[in-house]
Design an enzyme around this catalytic site. Structure first.
Site, PDB file in Angstrom:
ATOM      1  N   ASP A  86       0.818  -1.209   0.000  1.00 35.08           N
ATOM      2  CA  ASP A  86       0.000   0.000   0.000  1.00 35.08           C
ATOM      3  C   ASP A  86       0.851   1.258   0.000  1.00 35.08           C
ATOM      4  OD1 ASP A  86      -2.341  -1.450   0.040  1.00 35.08           O
ATOM      5  OD2 ASP A  86      -2.547  -1.386   2.221  1.00 35.08           O
ATOM      6  N   TYR A 147       7.111 -10.090   6.783  1.00 32.05           N
ATOM      7  CA  TYR A 147       6.951  -8.654   7.015  1.00 32.05           C
ATOM      8  C   TYR A 147       7.490  -8.301   8.397  1.00 32.05           C
ATOM      9  CZ  TYR A 147       3.633  -8.193   3.097  1.00 32.05           C
ATOM     10  OH  TYR A 147       3.036  -8.174   1.856  1.00 32.05           O
TER      11      TYR A 147
END
Length: 311
Positions: A86, A147
């Site tokens: 994003d 992540y």
């Protein structure tokens, strides 16, 4: 035709995410009834050429890297990315692939890396290039992803790390956060940890590892013996890996662990939150700046046919 796999690192602060976006040109098609549909001018990159007339290209990582690749190989390649990060999200190990007809394999990979990097802005860098099988698909062949999310805890806001951390004033209980993180490991239905309208047919995912550690925040100024107004904060790092992630899932996991750390959620209530399949039961979605895509693993599906070069 050789197929190339690139490892891409970037500071996502000034990008509108990874994926190319080409909304209607607000000057050619003014939106009078809904000004909110007009993209902010600073997000439009007028140096990028949109694929259709009457549209503009937003500044995305895919768009700027694809343009640089085209300038190097001198043909209209299509760059395919592995993860649609994003706006504001960073990456150390994003993966992208393209096929080029005119770039001969015997010219080597270092010229490709250097050529692309010479044409990229300062907030994105190709760190590795490999030649992979023709059928390599960076999305379908992915086995797992990792992540990290960084939380900077201090009464003072961070200066040098402000683009890559989430700042909190709250004292966080590291042991409680680690207990809660351990409950997330395994195959579960993560509907409680997915954004509404995520668009996926299944919300079942497998988390291979989830842990919270403390790092030394050595980039922030320390207090001197004569001035206690500026102190060194505390940097917590959440690492999570799995076979796939839902929209905003890692940021919601980070938000939930943050709430556990400040005593708002019981660490042993995580199994109940998972079972509820109710987004309202989990924590808030933390902002994108603390999130970074660390790595993507393909097992033996990206067997390299020519030695890779690293810069």
């Amino acid at each position: 035709m050789p197929r190339y796999k690139l490892t891409v690192a970037y500071d996502g602060t000034d990008f509108c995410g990874w994926q190319k976006q080409e909304p209607r040109d607000p000057d050619a098609h003014p939106v009078k009834d809904d000004p909110g549909q007009r993209p902010p001018e600073h997000k439009i990159d007028r140096t990028l050429q949109a694929g259709e007339p009457g549209r503009v290209a937003l500044r995305t990582v895919q768009a700027v890297v694809e343009r640089a690749v085209r300038e190097v190989v001198r043909e209209p390649v299509m760059l395919q990315g592995a993860s649609r990060t994003d706006s504001g999200v960073h990456a150390r190990g994003q993966v992208a692939a393209f096929t080029a007809e005119t770039w001969p394999e015997d010219r080597g990979l270092i010229p490709i890396i250097r050529g692309i990097n010479a044409r990229l802005p300062g907030d994105v860098l190709i760190t590795r290039a490999q030649i992979v099988p023709d059928a390599f698909d960076p999305i379908a062949d992915c086995q797992s992803k990792g992540y990290s999310y960084r939380i900077y805890q201090s009464i003072h806001r961070p200066l040098w790390q402000r683009r890559g951390v989430y700042h909190t004033w709250k004292n966080l209980d590291l042991d409680a956060m680690r207990t809660a993180a351990a409950h997330l490991v395994g195959e579960h239905d993560f509907e409680s940890f997915a954004a509404m309208h995520h668009g996926r047919a299944s919300t079942v995912r497998t988390i291979f590892a989830c842990d919270v550690t403390e790092e030394a925040p050595n980039q922030e100024p320390k207090a001197s013996a004569h001035d206690a107004s500026v102190g060194e904060g505390r940097l917590l790092r959440i690492d999570v890996s799995g076979n796939g992630f839902l929209y905003n899932m890692v940021r919601i996991i980070a938000g939930t662990l943050h709430e556990v750390g400040r005593g708002k959620i019981d660490p042993d209530s995580i199994p109940d939150i998972l079972q509820a399949k109710d987004r309202r039961r989990a924590g808030v979605t933390l902002p994108p700046e603390g999130l970074r895509l660390e790595w993507i693993d393909y097992g033996d599906r990206d067997t390299v046919t020519t030695a890779s070069d690293t810069v």
